[in-house]
Design an enzyme around this catalytic site. Structure first.
Site, short mmCIF file in Angstrom:
data_model
loop_
_atom_site.label_atom_id
_atom_site.label_comp_id
_atom_site.label_asym_id
_atom_site.label_seq_id
_atom_site.Cartn_x
_atom_site.Cartn_y
_atom_site.Cartn_z
N CYS A 45 -16.68 -31.01 -1.28
CA CYS A 45 -16.79 -31.01 0.18
C CYS A 45 -17.15 -32.41 0.69
O CYS A 45 -16.29 -33.27 0.74
CB CYS A 45 -17.79 -29.94 0.63
SG CYS A 45 -17.62 -29.53 2.40
N HIS B 28 -15.70 -25.28 -1.79
CA HIS B 28 -16.98 -25.13 -2.49
C HIS B 28 -16.82 -24.26 -3.74
O HIS B 28 -17.15 -23.07 -3.72
CB HIS B 28 -18.03 -24.52 -1.56
CG HIS B 28 -18.58 -25.50 -0.57
ND1 HIS B 28 -19.71 -26.26 -0.82
CD2 HIS B 28 -18.16 -25.84 0.67
CE1 HIS B 28 -19.96 -27.03 0.22
NE2 HIS B 28 -19.03 -26.80 1.13
N GLU C 1 -18.60 -24.17 -6.32
CA GLU C 1 -19.90 -23.71 -6.83
C GLU C 1 -20.34 -22.39 -6.22
O GLU C 1 -21.26 -21.73 -6.73
CB GLU C 1 -20.97 -24.79 -6.59
CG GLU C 1 -21.61 -24.80 -5.22
CD GLU C 1 -20.73 -25.33 -4.09
OE1 GLU C 1 -21.17 -25.26 -2.93
OE2 GLU C 1 -19.62 -25.81 -4.37
#
Length: 247
Positions: free
Chosen positions: A111, A212, A214
């Site tokens: 990001c 994202h 994660e």
């Protein structure tokens, strides 16, 4: 077998925990968890001290998500929707990313991390993506991820890691790359044309995604970074850290 050391940049923001309310160096735990599960040793890097001095202690680097970069860093005046600019973090991460690129350290941007990589290499940003694409689907609500389908460039490292030509990804961003930095290739776009991933040609492992990873249960991109860092540490030369004078 020792775990490769993966540095992860972080926020410094007001936070509340137990009985305390104070400034804190903090990071969503998904980053830490995925690096650990992939076999890496996560180390959180607050924006303080000498960024270049960290390189000899790391086997890989994650430039994590966060607030907007000061538009002056890429030669623009601020949009009225640009916010959460943190000068210390900009200074730290821009210097750290430049040093990591120069040294060939494996690097993954997430990001804001894509935006840092793009800025370091002379690119610019769309400061408020809804002005460009006509909708707010990339950042649907505060504190909530949206889902965006992205098209991956055939033959790119990103597509190789994800094992597909398309992916459905978690997103929360109101900015994106505009002019792409020197040496970067766009390796994924959303259906509205926004840049969603880039890779740096000629670097052992330097790629970044606007989404994202994660936030998902599995994270092939972070696992790939750890694998690349491990391969370097197990090479005959002993990896990146052993090549740094004084190590």
């Amino acid at each position: 077998m020792s775990r490769p050391v993966i540095g992860i940049t972080c926020y410094v923001e007001p936070a509340r925990f137990t009985v305390w309310e104070t400034a804190a160096a903090l990071l969503p735990y998904g980053y830490v968890d995925h690096v650990l599960r992939a076999g890496g040793q996560p180390v959180i890097l607050p924006p303080a001290g000498d960024p270049a001095g960290l390189l000899g202690r790391l086997d890989g680097l994650v430039l994590a998500g966060g607030g907007d970069i000061d538009p002056a860093r890429y030669g623009q005046a601020p949009h009225d929707r640009t916010g959460y600019v943190r000068k210390a973090r900009d200074d730290f991460e821009l210097h750290l990313a430049a040093a990591a690129l120069g040294a060939g350290l494996p690097l993954l941007g997430i990001c804001r991390g894509l935006q840092i990589l793009n800025t370091v290499l002379g690119g610019t940003l769309h400061q408020h993506l809804p002005d460009v694409v006509g909708h707010s689907g990339h950042s649907p609500a505060p504190g909530r991820f949206g889902r965006t389908p992205v098209r991956l460039a055939h033959g790119s490292r990103t597509a190789e890691i994800l094992g597909a030509g398309t992916a459905d990804v978690a997103c929360h961003h109101h900015q994106a790359a505009d002019r792409v930095g020197d040496g970067l290739a766009v390796t994924a776009r959303s259906e509205d044309g926004a840049v969603e991933a880039v890779e740096l040609a000629g670097h052992p492992f330097a790629l970044a995604v606007q989404w994202h990873p994660e936030a998902d249960d599995e994270c092939a991109l972070l696992a790939a970074l750890v694998d690349r860092a491990r391969d370097a540490t197990e090479s005959p030369g002993g990896g990146f850290r052993s090549a740094v004078p004084g190590r």
